[in-house]
Motif scaffolding. Structure first.
Motif, mmCIF file in Angstrom:
data_model
loop_
_atom_site.group_PDB
_atom_site.id
_atom_site.type_symbol
_atom_site.label_atom_id
_atom_site.label_comp_id
_atom_site.label_asym_id
_atom_site.label_seq_id
_atom_site.Cartn_x
_atom_site.Cartn_y
_atom_site.Cartn_z
ATOM 1 N N ALA A 1 -57.498 56.254 71.657
ATOM 2 C CA ALA A 1 -56.708 55.496 70.688
ATOM 3 C C ALA A 1 -57.057 55.867 69.252
ATOM 4 C CB ALA A 1 -56.908 54.004 70.915
ATOM 5 N N SER A 2 -58.292 56.263 69.000
ATOM 6 C CA SER A 2 -58.691 56.575 67.628
ATOM 7 C C SER A 2 -58.291 57.986 67.204
ATOM 8 C CB SER A 2 -60.202 56.413 67.472
ATOM 9 O OG SER A 2 -60.865 57.319 68.323
ATOM 10 N N ARG A 3 -57.962 58.821 68.154
ATOM 11 C CA ARG A 3 -57.588 60.197 67.856
ATOM 12 C C ARG A 3 -56.095 60.301 67.540
ATOM 13 N NH1 ARG A 3 -58.760 63.992 72.500
ATOM 14 N NH2 ARG A 3 -60.239 62.408 73.094
ATOM 15 N N PRO A 4 -55.719 60.979 66.467
ATOM 16 C CA PRO A 4 -54.277 61.132 66.195
ATOM 17 C C PRO A 4 -53.609 62.024 67.247
ATOM 18 C CG PRO A 4 -55.545 62.424 64.641
ATOM 19 C CD PRO A 4 -56.529 61.635 65.462
ATOM 20 N N ARG A 5 -52.373 61.740 67.517
ATOM 21 C CA ARG A 5 -51.626 62.513 68.509
ATOM 22 C C ARG A 5 -51.185 63.841 67.899
ATOM 23 N NH1 ARG A 5 -45.869 61.592 70.654
ATOM 24 N NH2 ARG A 5 -45.882 62.976 72.423
ATOM 25 N N MET A 6 -51.389 64.907 68.642
ATOM 26 C CA MET A 6 -50.973 66.226 68.167
ATOM 27 C C MET A 6 -49.487 66.424 68.477
ATOM 28 S SD MET A 6 -53.575 67.807 66.857
ATOM 29 C CE MET A 6 -53.138 69.518 66.940
#
Length: 69
Positions: free
Chosen positions: A6-11
């Protein structure tokens, strides 16, 4: 080990102009109501041949064929 995504931005995928992608229409109602994302053109095709693999399908289905401008 737990993974938190959830904390990682979507590529986001990057497509070159002229790229064609096909998706099966699963929407409710009329396929003509589909609006493509910006910078894409779209057409609907009722076919019993898979647009990507070319194999015969068990029955005809609506497909959205999108082309990157």
């Amino acid at each position: 080990m737990t993974r938190t995504t959830a904390s990682r931005p979507r590529m986001a995928a990057i497509y070159s102009p002229g790229t064609v992608r096909a998706r099966r229409w699963h929407g409710d109602g009329d396929v003509r109501g589909y609006r493509p994302p910006s910078a894409w053109t779209a057409r609907a095709d009722l076919t019993d041949i898979h647009p990507i693999t070319g194999r015969a399908l068990a029955r005809a289905a609506w497909w959205i064929i999108e082309t990157k401008e």
